[in-house]
Design a protein around this motif. Structure first.
Motif, short mmCIF file in Angstrom:
data_model
loop_
_atom_site.label_atom_id
_atom_site.label_comp_id
_atom_site.label_asym_id
_atom_site.label_seq_id
_atom_site.Cartn_x
_atom_site.Cartn_y
_atom_site.Cartn_z
N ASP A 120 -4.13 45.29 20.16
CA ASP A 120 -4.00 44.48 21.36
C ASP A 120 -3.80 43.02 21.01
N LEU A 121 -2.69 42.71 20.32
CA LEU A 121 -2.47 41.34 19.89
C LEU A 121 -1.87 40.47 20.99
N LYS A 122 -1.14 41.06 21.93
CA LYS A 122 -0.52 40.29 23.01
C LYS A 122 -1.51 40.15 24.16
N MET A 123 -2.59 39.43 23.92
CA MET A 123 -3.65 39.32 24.91
C MET A 123 -3.33 38.21 25.91
N THR A 124 -3.43 38.54 27.18
CA THR A 124 -3.29 37.52 28.22
C THR A 124 -4.62 36.78 28.34
N ASP A 125 -4.62 35.66 29.05
CA ASP A 125 -5.86 34.91 29.26
C ASP A 125 -6.90 35.77 29.98
N GLN A 126 -6.43 36.59 30.91
CA GLN A 126 -7.35 37.44 31.66
C GLN A 126 -8.00 38.48 30.74
N VAL A 127 -7.20 39.06 29.86
CA VAL A 127 -7.74 40.05 28.91
C VAL A 127 -8.74 39.38 27.98
N ILE A 128 -8.41 38.17 27.51
CA ILE A 128 -9.32 37.44 26.63
C ILE A 128 -10.64 37.17 27.34
N LEU A 129 -10.56 36.74 28.60
CA LEU A 129 -11.78 36.46 29.36
C LEU A 129 -12.63 37.71 29.53
N GLU A 130 -11.97 38.84 29.79
CA GLU A 130 -12.70 40.10 29.92
C GLU A 130 -13.38 40.47 28.60
N LYS A 131 -12.69 40.24 27.50
CA LYS A 131 -13.26 40.55 26.18
C LYS A 131 -14.45 39.63 25.88
N ILE A 132 -14.33 38.37 26.28
CA ILE A 132 -15.45 37.44 26.09
C ILE A 132 -16.66 37.89 26.89
N ASN A 133 -16.43 38.28 28.14
CA ASN A 133 -17.53 38.71 29.01
C ASN A 133 -18.21 39.98 28.51
N THR A 134 -17.45 40.82 27.81
CA THR A 134 -18.02 42.07 27.28
C THR A 134 -18.36 41.95 25.79
N LYS A 135 -18.26 40.72 25.27
CA LYS A 135 -18.58 40.44 23.86
C LYS A 135 -17.76 41.29 22.89
N LYS A 136 -16.47 41.40 23.19
CA LYS A 136 -15.58 42.19 22.35
C LYS A 136 -14.45 41.37 21.73
N LEU A 137 -14.55 40.05 21.85
CA LEU A 137 -13.51 39.20 21.27
C LEU A 137 -14.02 38.59 19.97
N ASN A 138 -13.25 38.75 18.90
CA ASN A 138 -13.71 38.30 17.59
C ASN A 138 -12.59 37.66 16.78
N PHE A 139 -12.95 36.58 16.07
CA PHE A 139 -12.11 36.12 14.98
C PHE A 139 -12.23 37.16 13.87
N ILE A 140 -11.15 37.36 13.12
CA ILE A 140 -11.18 38.34 12.03
C ILE A 140 -11.24 37.60 10.70
N ILE A 141 -12.22 37.96 9.89
CA ILE A 141 -12.41 37.35 8.58
C ILE A 141 -12.42 38.47 7.54
N HIS A 142 -11.66 38.29 6.47
CA HIS A 142 -11.66 39.28 5.39
C HIS A 142 -12.64 38.85 4.30
N GLY A 143 -13.55 39.72 3.97
CA GLY A 143 -14.52 39.41 2.94
C GLY A 143 -15.72 40.31 3.05
N ILE A 144 -16.66 40.14 2.15
CA ILE A 144 -17.87 40.95 2.15
C ILE A 144 -19.03 40.03 2.48
N ILE A 145 -19.50 40.10 3.72
CA ILE A 145 -20.56 39.21 4.19
C ILE A 145 -21.64 40.08 4.82
#
Length: 209
Positions: A120-145
């Motif tokens: 889901d890379l083509k996220m609209t502002d509405q989709v982003i807001l929904e993901k924020i509200n459901t705590k499903k929006l994340n920056f992606i970091i590659h590494g072992i943390i």
């Protein structure tokens, strides 16, 4: 008789083609950006199923069946590690670089890369807001943390955007997908908060210039 001869010629050509396909020797090199003394690690080639136990930071070579696309990973308990390599391994492009950085405390659970995570890379502002509200929006970091520092938690609490860690593999495809995901989130945050939010970002994921 002619038909049989033709079949034999075709079989011979196929066998000759297979036999002539050269094996590729790739060189693995280390870049150490950490202060910790290296102890051990595990290097894996996904396509061949081979795993190598590495006990020093000396360069080493691996033999691949033929030129082409491969995926590699490196894991060590002592470092955050990143693996860089060409999208297609060949005789001329055959260097695999393992970069080691300091292991910092955090709460993140390290996960294997799945391309479905980037569907889901083509996220609209509405989709982003929904993901924020459901705590499903994340920056992606590659590494072992392994843990989340306090300043990460503060950012997540304030902006509703988390940090999802992926496998240390940084192949060209996953790098591109992670960058696209992060750029879209950056675009939304810039439009919503201006540039002030950047000062509170605890780390800069792929996508920042």
């Amino acid at each position: 008789m002619k038909k049989l001869t033709l079949i034999l010629i075709v079989i011979f050509n196929i066998n000759s083609s297979i036999a002539s396909e050269k094996k590729i020797v790739a060189t693995v090199i280390f870049e150490n950006f950490a202060n910790e003394k290296f102890s051990s690690g595990e290097f894996k080639i996904f396509e061949t199923g081979e795993t190598f136990q590495i006990n020093s930071m000396e360069n080493f070579t691996v033999e691949l069946p033929k030129k082409g696309k491969y995926r590699f990973s490196f894991y060590s308990n002592d470092y955050i590690s990143y693996v860089y390599y060409p999208s297609k391994i060949s005789e001329k492009k055959n260097i695999i670089t393992i970069r080691l950085t300091e292991l910092k405390s955090s709460n993140f659970k390290n996960e294997n890369l799945s391309f479905s995570d980037y569907a889901d890379l083509k996220m609209t502002d509405q989709v982003i807001l929904e993901k924020i509200n459901t705590k499903k929006l994340n920056f992606i970091i590659h590494g072992i943390i392994n843990n989340t520092p306090e300043n990460y938690s503060e950012f997540i609490e304030k902006f509703g955007i988390g940090f999802k860690t992926k496998n240390c593999v940084v192949d060209p495809i996953s790098f591109k997908k992670a960058t696209e995901n992060n750029k879209r989130i950056i675009e939304y945050l810039n439009k919503t908060y201006g540039n002030d939010w950047i000062k509170e970002l605890p780390t800069k994921p792929f996508g920042f210039k």
